[in-house]
Design an enzyme around this catalytic site. Structure first.
Site, PDB file in Angstrom:
ATOM      1  N   HIS A 127       9.333  -3.385   3.385  1.00 18.47           N
ATOM      2  CA  HIS A 127       8.877  -3.604   2.004  1.00 18.47           C
ATOM      3  C   HIS A 127      10.068  -3.911   1.092  1.00 18.47           C
ATOM      4  CE1 HIS A 127       5.629  -0.662   3.423  1.00 18.47           C
ATOM      5  NE2 HIS A 127       4.934  -1.721   3.076  1.00 18.47           N
TER       6      HIS A 127
ATOM      7  N   ILE B 194      11.113  -7.019   9.365  1.00 17.29           N
ATOM      8  CA  ILE B 194      12.250  -6.115   9.556  1.00 17.29           C
ATOM      9  C   ILE B 194      11.877  -5.108  10.654  1.00 17.29           C
ATOM     10  CG2 ILE B 194      13.777  -4.443   8.427  1.00 17.29           C
ATOM     11  CD1 ILE B 194      14.015  -7.310   7.331  1.00 17.29           C
TER      12      ILE B 194
ATOM     13  N   GLN C 224      -2.584 -12.608   7.783  1.00 15.31           N
ATOM     14  CA  GLN C 224      -2.809 -12.285   6.369  1.00 15.31           C
ATOM     15  C   GLN C 224      -2.057 -13.254   5.463  1.00 15.31           C
ATOM     16  OE1 GLN C 224      -2.728  -8.117   4.797  1.00 15.31           O
ATOM     17  NE2 GLN C 224      -0.702  -8.669   4.094  1.00 15.31           N
TER      18      GLN C 224
ATOM     19  N   LYS D 181       5.198 -10.131   9.133  1.00 15.70           N
ATOM     20  CA  LYS D 181       4.671  -9.082  10.021  1.00 15.70           C
ATOM     21  C   LYS D 181       3.149  -9.189  10.099  1.00 15.70           C
ATOM     22  CE  LYS D 181       3.972  -4.892  11.779  1.00 15.70           C
ATOM     23  NZ  LYS D 181       3.123  -4.098  10.939  1.00 15.70           N
ATOM     24  N   ASP D 182       2.516  -9.477   8.955  1.00 10.51           N
ATOM     25  CA  ASP D 182       1.063  -9.677   8.904  1.00 10.51           C
ATOM     26  C   ASP D 182       0.814 -11.182   8.820  1.00 10.51           C
ATOM     27  OD1 ASP D 182       0.002  -6.752   8.501  1.00 10.51           O
ATOM     28  OD2 ASP D 182       1.737  -6.943   7.197  1.00 10.51           O
TER      29      ASP D 182
ATOM     30  N   MET E  24       0.837  -1.203   0.000  1.00 12.22           N
ATOM     31  CA  MET E  24       0.000   0.000   0.000  1.00 12.22           C
ATOM     32  C   MET E  24       0.874   1.255   0.000  1.00 12.22           C
ATOM     33  SD  MET E  24      -3.437  -0.916   2.085  1.00 12.22           S
ATOM     34  CE  MET E  24      -2.794  -0.673   3.726  1.00 12.22           C
ATOM     35  N   GLY E  25       2.149   1.074  -0.323  1.00 16.73           N
ATOM     36  CA  GLY E  25       3.026   2.242  -0.444  1.00 16.73           C
ATOM     37  C   GLY E  25       3.562   2.735   0.889  1.00 16.73           C
TER      38      GLY E  25
ATOM     39  N   GLN F 187     -10.479  -2.783   2.309  1.00 18.27           N
ATOM     40  CA  GLN F 187     -10.022  -3.437   3.531  1.00 18.27           C
ATOM     41  C   GLN F 187     -10.011  -2.504   4.741  1.00 18.27           C
ATOM     42  OE1 GLN F 187      -6.162  -4.275   1.614  1.00 18.27           O
ATOM     43  NE2 GLN F 187      -5.209  -3.786   3.585  1.00 18.27           N
TER      44      GLN F 187
ATOM     45  N   GLY G  37       4.816 -10.397   3.847  1.00 14.94           N
ATOM     46  CA  GLY G  37       5.583 -10.323   5.084  1.00 14.94           C
ATOM     47  C   GLY G  37       4.940 -11.096   6.229  1.00 14.94           C
TER      48      GLY G  37
HETATM   49  P1  AMP Z   1       1.462  -2.957   3.437  1.00 15.13           P
HETATM   50  O1  AMP Z   1       2.019  -1.906   2.555  1.00 15.13           O
HETATM   51  O2  AMP Z   1       1.404  -2.581   4.874  1.00 15.13           O
HETATM   52  O3  AMP Z   1       0.171  -3.523   2.909  1.00 15.13           O
HETATM   53  O4  AMP Z   1       2.504  -4.159   3.390  1.00 15.13           O
HETATM   54  C1  AMP Z   1       2.914  -4.726   2.183  1.00 15.13           C
HETATM   55  C2  AMP Z   1       3.702  -5.979   2.471  1.00 15.13           C
HETATM   56  O5  AMP Z   1       4.839  -5.643   3.260  1.00 15.13           O
HETATM   57  C3  AMP Z   1       2.915  -7.019   3.274  1.00 15.13           C
HETATM   58  O6  AMP Z   1       3.212  -8.299   2.774  1.00 15.13           O
HETATM   59  C4  AMP Z   1       3.450  -6.832   4.674  1.00 15.13           C
HETATM   60  O7  AMP Z   1       3.370  -7.995   5.458  1.00 15.13           O
HETATM   61  C5  AMP Z   1       4.896  -6.478   4.389  1.00 15.13           C
HETATM   62  N1  AMP Z   1       5.525  -5.779   5.517  1.00 15.13           N
HETATM   63  C6  AMP Z   1       5.011  -4.747   6.228  1.00 15.13           C
HETATM   64  N2  AMP Z   1       5.850  -4.399   7.222  1.00 15.13           N
HETATM   65  C7  AMP Z   1       6.905  -5.248   7.160  1.00 15.13           C
HETATM   66  C8  AMP Z   1       8.105  -5.407   7.922  1.00 15.13           C
HETATM   67  N3  AMP Z   1       8.391  -4.617   8.967  1.00 15.13           N
HETATM   68  N4  AMP Z   1       8.969  -6.389   7.570  1.00 15.13           N
HETATM   69  C9  AMP Z   1       8.695  -7.191   6.506  1.00 15.13           C
HETATM   70  N5  AMP Z   1       7.591  -7.089   5.745  1.00 15.13           N
HETATM   71  C10 AMP Z   1       6.698  -6.138   6.066  1.00 15.13           C
END
Ligand code: AMP
Length: 283
Positions: A33, A173, A150, A146-147, A26-27, A57, A144
Site C-alpha cells: 500500500h 511488492i 481488478q 497484485k489485483d 481497505m486498511g 464486495q 496495485g
Molecule cells: P486492499 O487494501 O487489499 O483493497 O488494497 C488496496 C490497494 O493496494 C489495491 O490497489 C491493491 O491492488 C494494492 N495492493 C495490495 N497488495 C499489494 C502489494 N503487495 N503490492 C502493491 N500493491 C498492493
C-alpha cells in the site's frame, strides 16, 4: 494529516485542488500500500488515501467481520508517507441508504477468474470505487497490479464512464521470500507462512515452461496449467485456478495470437488452509 469521515468535509478540504492523487484501500496497510502512496505522490498533489472495508464486495461466508482493522497503526504509516488526507468514512456516511444502484462490470471480464470464485465481488468493487472517486474527484488514482483483474476492470470502468481520472498501475511488492504482501497473510499459521511463497515460485516455473515452449499453442498452455494445479494440490493447497491469459483482456489466447507473440499473464488463486491467496506474473 487530516482524517476525515464526512463527504462534505472532504469536499471542503479539496475545493480548488485539481491535481489530487488517490489511493483507495481497505486498511491494514503494508509496504505494498505504501508503495502506492509514493507512486501517487509522483503523479499528483495532494495525496489522498482512503480506508474503507467495503461490505458490498464480500460474499456470504467470506471474511468481512474478521478482516484486520488496524486504524491507528495505519494512520501512523500514512503520516510518515506525507499523505495529506485520510478519508475513512463510516458505512453510514458512504452508504446512507442501502446501495440499490450498482456498477455491473461486463460478464466476460467480471465473471471470470476471481469473479467466478467470488460471485458479485467486482460489482461490489466497482460500485465502491466509483463512489470513492466521486467523493475525492482526483486527477489520478493508483491501483496495485497484485489485483490484476481488478485493475483492468477499474480501467475499463473509468474509460466507459469517461471518468476524468487517470488510473495508474503499481507493481506488486513482495516479502524477501517472494510472497506478495497482503493483509490476508496475517491469517497464515507459521507453517502455512513457510509454504506460502511456493505460489510465486510456481508462477515462475509456469513462466519458464511457457518461455521454453518450442511452439506456443492452446493445448500446450492448458497442459502446463493442469500440471501446475496438480502440483499445488499435491502440496496441500486448494487451488481455485492457475490460468495463462492474454494481458489485454484476460481471456485464453488462440493459437494464431500465441504464435504471433501475444503478451500473456499467469493468474492464480489458491487456498492454503483457510486463507485464500492470489498472485500473478506477466510473461
Ligand atoms: P486492499 O487494501 O487489499 O483493497 O488494497 C488496496 C490497494 O493496494 C489495491 O490497489 C491493491 O491492488 C494494492 N495492493 C495490495 N497488495 C499489494 C502489494 N503487495 N503490492 C502493491 N500493491 C498492493
Amino acid at each position: 494529516m487530516k482524517i476525515i469521515s464526512d463527504i462534505q468535509e472532504l469536499r471542503d478540504h479539496l475545493r480548488g485542488q485539481n491535481r489530487a492523487s488517490f489511493v483507495p484501500t481497505m486498511g491494514n496497510l503494508h509496504e505494498g500500500h505504501l508503495s502506492l502512496m509514493r507512486l501517487a505522490r509522483q503523479h499528483g498533489d495532494p495525496v489522498v488515501a482512503s480506508i474503507f472495508v467495503n461490505r458490498l464486495q464480500f460474499g456470504p461466508g467470506e471474511d468481512f467481520d474478521s478482516y484486520p482493522r488496524t486504524m491507528q497503526a495505519d494512520i501512523d504509516k500514512l503520516e510518515k508517507e506525507g499523505v495529506y488526507i485520510l478519508f475513512a468514512p463510516t458505512e453510514r456516511e458512504l452508504y446512507p441508504q442501502p446501495q440499490e444502484y450498482r456498477v455491473d462490470p461486463p460478464q466476460q471480464l467480471g465473471d471470470i477468474l476471481e469473479g467466478e470464485f467470488r460471485p458479485g465481488f467486482f460489482k461490489g468493487v466497482c460500485t465502491v470505487v466509483l463512489k470513492l472517486l466521486s467523493c475525492v474527484q482526483p486527477k489520478v488514482a493508483v491501483f496495485g497490479k497484485k489485483d490484476y483483474q481488478q485493475l483492468m476492470i477499474i480501467r475499463q470502468m473509468a474509460r466507459q464512464f469517461a471518468l476524468p481520472v487517470d488510473i495508474i498501475p503499481g507493481e506488486t511488492i513482495r516479502a524477501e521470500d517472494g510472497l506478495a504482501l497482503s493483509s490476508r497473510n496475517s491469517y497464515l499459521s507459521i507453517e502455512e507462512r513457510t509454504e506460502a511463497p511456493h505460489l510465486q515460485r510456481l508462477l515462475n516455473e509456469v513462466r519458464n515452461q511457457v518461455l521454453e515452449l518450442g511452439d506456443r499453442n492452446m493445448a500446450a498452455l492448458a497442459a502446463i496449467e493442469k500440471r501446475a494445479v496438480a502440483q499445488l494440490a499435491q502440496r496441500g493447497w486448494q487451488p481455485d485456478y492457475i490460468a495463462i491469459r492474454q494481458q489485454s483482456d484476460l481471456v485464453p489466447s488462440h493459437d494464431e495470437a500465441l504464435r504471433a507473440g501475444e503478451p500473456l499473464v499467469i493468474l492464480t488463486a489458491a487456498k492454503l488452509g483457510q486463507t485464500r491467496l492470489i498472485d500473478n506474473l506477466e510473461i
